[in-house]
Motif scaffolding. Structure first.
Motif, PDB file in Angstrom:
ATOM      1  N   ASP A  83       0.837  -1.197   0.000  1.00 48.01           N
ATOM      2  CA  ASP A  83       0.000   0.000   0.000  1.00 48.01           C
ATOM      3  C   ASP A  83       0.873   1.249   0.000  1.00 48.01           C
ATOM      4  OD1 ASP A  83       0.969  -0.266   2.574  1.00 48.01           O
ATOM      5  OD2 ASP A  83      -0.948  -0.036   3.558  1.00 48.01           O
ATOM      6  N   ALA A  84       0.253   2.412  -0.173  1.00 46.71           N
ATOM      7  CA  ALA A  84       0.978   3.677  -0.194  1.00 46.71           C
ATOM      8  C   ALA A  84       1.747   3.834   1.111  1.00 46.71           C
ATOM      9  CB  ALA A  84       0.011   4.828  -0.387  1.00 46.71           C
ATOM     10  N   GLY A  85       2.987   4.283   1.002  1.00 44.44           N
ATOM     11  CA  GLY A  85       3.840   4.452   2.161  1.00 44.44           C
ATOM     12  C   GLY A  85       4.776   3.291   2.416  1.00 44.44           C
ATOM     13  N   SER A  86       4.512   2.134   1.801  1.00 50.22           N
ATOM     14  CA  SER A  86       5.394   0.974   1.961  1.00 50.22           C
ATOM     15  C   SER A  86       6.744   1.257   1.312  1.00 50.22           C
ATOM     16  CB  SER A  86       4.785  -0.262   1.299  1.00 50.22           C
ATOM     17  OG  SER A  86       3.579  -0.629   1.897  1.00 50.22           O
ATOM     18  N   LEU A  87       7.789   0.669   1.856  1.00 55.34           N
ATOM     19  CA  LEU A  87       9.112   0.735   1.239  1.00 55.34           C
ATOM     20  C   LEU A  87       9.295  -0.496   0.376  1.00 55.34           C
ATOM     21  CD1 LEU A  87      11.442   1.880   4.151  1.00 55.34           C
ATOM     22  CD2 LEU A  87      10.625   3.231   2.220  1.00 55.34           C
ATOM     23  N   VAL A  88       9.886  -0.311  -0.789  1.00 55.05           N
ATOM     24  CA  VAL A  88      10.176  -1.437  -1.671  1.00 55.05           C
ATOM     25  C   VAL A  88      11.651  -1.451  -2.026  1.00 55.05           C
ATOM     26  CG1 VAL A  88       7.846  -1.520  -2.646  1.00 55.05           C
ATOM     27  CG2 VAL A  88       9.594  -0.167  -3.788  1.00 55.05           C
ATOM     28  N   PHE A  89      12.137  -2.647  -2.291  1.00 53.81           N
ATOM     29  CA  PHE A  89      13.508  -2.842  -2.733  1.00 53.81           C
ATOM     30  C   PHE A  89      13.421  -3.593  -4.048  1.00 53.81           C
ATOM     31  CE2 PHE A  89      13.380  -2.482   1.795  1.00 53.81           C
ATOM     32  CZ  PHE A  89      14.441  -1.647   2.086  1.00 53.81           C
ATOM     33  N   GLY A  90      14.152  -3.126  -5.041  1.00 58.67           N
ATOM     34  CA  GLY A  90      14.064  -3.769  -6.342  1.00 58.67           C
ATOM     35  C   GLY A  90      15.286  -3.521  -7.197  1.00 58.67           C
ATOM     36  N   ARG A  91      15.238  -4.089  -8.387  1.00 62.67           N
ATOM     37  CA  ARG A  91      16.327  -3.960  -9.362  1.00 62.67           C
ATOM     38  C   ARG A  91      15.813  -3.149 -10.540  1.00 62.67           C
ATOM     39  NH1 ARG A  91      20.863  -6.774  -9.753  1.00 62.67           N
ATOM     40  NH2 ARG A  91      20.101  -8.368  -8.347  1.00 62.67           N
ATOM     41  N   ILE A  92      16.628  -2.227 -11.015  1.00 54.62           N
ATOM     42  CA  ILE A  92      16.264  -1.409 -12.166  1.00 54.62           C
ATOM     43  C   ILE A  92      16.238  -2.318 -13.400  1.00 54.62           C
ATOM     44  CG2 ILE A  92      16.876   0.564 -13.619  1.00 54.62           C
ATOM     45  CD1 ILE A  92      16.219   1.352 -10.716  1.00 54.62           C
ATOM     46  N   GLY A  93      15.079  -2.368 -14.064  1.00 55.14           N
ATOM     47  CA  GLY A  93      14.928  -3.216 -15.238  1.00 55.14           C
ATOM     48  C   GLY A  93      15.052  -2.464 -16.549  1.00 55.14           C
ATOM     49  N   LEU A  94      14.643  -1.187 -16.540  1.00 52.75           N
ATOM     50  CA  LEU A  94      14.656  -0.375 -17.760  1.00 52.75           C
ATOM     51  C   LEU A  94      14.646   1.089 -17.362  1.00 52.75           C
ATOM     52  CD1 LEU A  94      14.344  -0.251 -20.929  1.00 52.75           C
ATOM     53  CD2 LEU A  94      11.880  -0.153 -20.515  1.00 52.75           C
ATOM     54  N   VAL A  95      15.408   1.895 -18.096  1.00 51.76           N
ATOM     55  CA  VAL A  95      15.443   3.336 -17.859  1.00 51.76           C
ATOM     56  C   VAL A  95      15.137   4.030 -19.175  1.00 51.76           C
ATOM     57  CG1 VAL A  95      16.819   5.297 -17.078  1.00 51.76           C
ATOM     58  CG2 VAL A  95      17.224   3.040 -16.090  1.00 51.76           C
ATOM     59  N   THR A  96      14.152   4.926 -19.157  1.00 47.41           N
ATOM     60  CA  THR A  96      13.824   5.730 -20.338  1.00 47.41           C
ATOM     61  C   THR A  96      14.016   7.202 -19.975  1.00 47.41           C
ATOM     62  OG1 THR A  96      11.473   6.025 -19.827  1.00 47.41           O
ATOM     63  CG2 THR A  96      12.099   4.003 -21.022  1.00 47.41           C
ATOM     64  N   GLU A  97      13.687   8.090 -20.899  1.00 46.23           N
ATOM     65  CA  GLU A  97      13.819   9.519 -20.650  1.00 46.23           C
ATOM     66  C   GLU A  97      12.964   9.991 -19.484  1.00 46.23           C
ATOM     67  OE1 GLU A  97      13.217  12.571 -23.670  1.00 46.23           O
ATOM     68  OE2 GLU A  97      14.456  11.334 -24.995  1.00 46.23           O
ATOM     69  N   SER A  98      11.770   9.425 -19.350  1.00 44.04           N
ATOM     70  CA  SER A  98      10.825   9.944 -18.360  1.00 44.04           C
ATOM     71  C   SER A  98      10.462   8.978 -17.239  1.00 44.04           C
ATOM     72  CB  SER A  98       9.544  10.374 -19.059  1.00 44.04           C
ATOM     73  OG  SER A  98       8.938   9.256 -19.685  1.00 44.04           O
ATOM     74  N   LYS A  99      10.902   7.720 -17.311  1.00 39.43           N
ATOM     75  CA  LYS A  99      10.550   6.765 -16.269  1.00 39.43           C
ATOM     76  C   LYS A  99      11.599   5.682 -16.086  1.00 39.43           C
ATOM     77  CE  LYS A  99       6.536   6.289 -18.854  1.00 39.43           C
ATOM     78  NZ  LYS A  99       5.539   5.754 -19.649  1.00 39.43           N
ATOM     79  N   VAL A 100      11.567   5.132 -14.877  1.00 38.53           N
ATOM     80  CA  VAL A 100      12.441   4.019 -14.512  1.00 38.53           C
ATOM     81  C   VAL A 100      11.531   2.869 -14.103  1.00 38.53           C
ATOM     82  CG1 VAL A 100      14.202   3.211 -12.894  1.00 38.53           C
ATOM     83  CG2 VAL A 100      14.237   5.582 -13.679  1.00 38.53           C
ATOM     84  N   PHE A 101      11.733   1.699 -14.693  1.00 40.67           N
ATOM     85  CA  PHE A 101      10.944   0.528 -14.359  1.00 40.67           C
ATOM     86  C   PHE A 101      11.736  -0.311 -13.354  1.00 40.67           C
ATOM     87  CE2 PHE A 101       9.354   1.936 -18.403  1.00 40.67           C
ATOM     88  CZ  PHE A 101       7.981   1.846 -18.234  1.00 40.67           C
ATOM     89  N   VAL A 102      11.063  -0.688 -12.261  1.00 41.63           N
ATOM     90  CA  VAL A 102      11.716  -1.391 -11.170  1.00 41.63           C
ATOM     91  C   VAL A 102      11.051  -2.751 -10.970  1.00 41.63           C
ATOM     92  CG1 VAL A 102      12.274  -1.308  -8.697  1.00 41.63           C
ATOM     93  CG2 VAL A 102      12.245   0.809 -10.038  1.00 41.63           C
TER      94      VAL A 102
END
Length: 189
Positions: free
Chosen positions: A62-81
């Protein structure tokens, strides 16, 4: 001994070694896999593997949770995790199958010149959940200095980047690394 939490689809055994029990199934390749979030239990006498479900004990992300992840893709306007762990107030949260995205305006307060300089594919990131919907998990790294890259890798030689007195750089090839580093950056000694 700490038991490892497994998720649906996690490989448990080869079909030649064990039979699927509760919350387990055999896939098309003959592998025994988990059908639930839980802990694997191997019965060596009957050669059956069960998954003891713990999903009912996990709260949803839910909102406020902390997440840990690996960067899968980086574009000009967004990062997919790709999220691999989530928690809220120290208790684990269920990790959804939905994709998660960090939009450029949620990275930091102020102007972001290039997301492609701040995040690299393969880096490990700590972020906070802003919203969860059916299709995506929206993340942010601007509300706290502990949010951002917690472990980065050199773009040339793939070695872990380290913090030195004059900034972050690769200890092998000395290439500088300019990223959105977390104050909790994991430094290898």
């Amino acid at each position: 001994m700490t038991k490892k939490l497994i998720f649906p689809g996690t490989f448990l055994s080869f079909g030649e070694e064990y039979l699927p029990g509760n919350n387990a199934f055999e896939n098309a390749e003959g592998d025994i896999c988990s059908a639930a979030v839980g802990e694997a239990e191997f019965d060596d006498q009957q050669k059956i593997v069960n998954v003891r479900s713990v999903a009912r004990n996990l709260e949803p992300l839910d909102a406020g949770s902390l997440v840990f992840g690996r960067i899968g893709l980086v574009t000009e306007s967004k990062v997919f995790v790709d999220i691999f762990k989530a928690e809220s107030n120290g208790s684990p949260r269920m990790v959804p199958g939905a994709s998660s995205v960090l939009m450029v305006f949620n990275v930091m307060n102020g102007y972001v010149e290039s997301l492609e300089e701040m995040f690299k594919v393969g880096d490990l990131v700590k972020a906070k959940v802003m919203a969860v919907n059916r299709f995506t998990v929206e993340l942010e790294t601007k509300s706290d200095e502990s949010l951002g890259i917690i472990k980065g890798f050199c773009t040339s030689c793939k070695e872990p980047v380290r913090k030195f007195d004059n900034g972050f750089k690769c200890p092998v090839c000395a290439q500088p690394a300019n990223r959105k580093f977390s104050s909790d950056y994991l430094v290898l000694h």
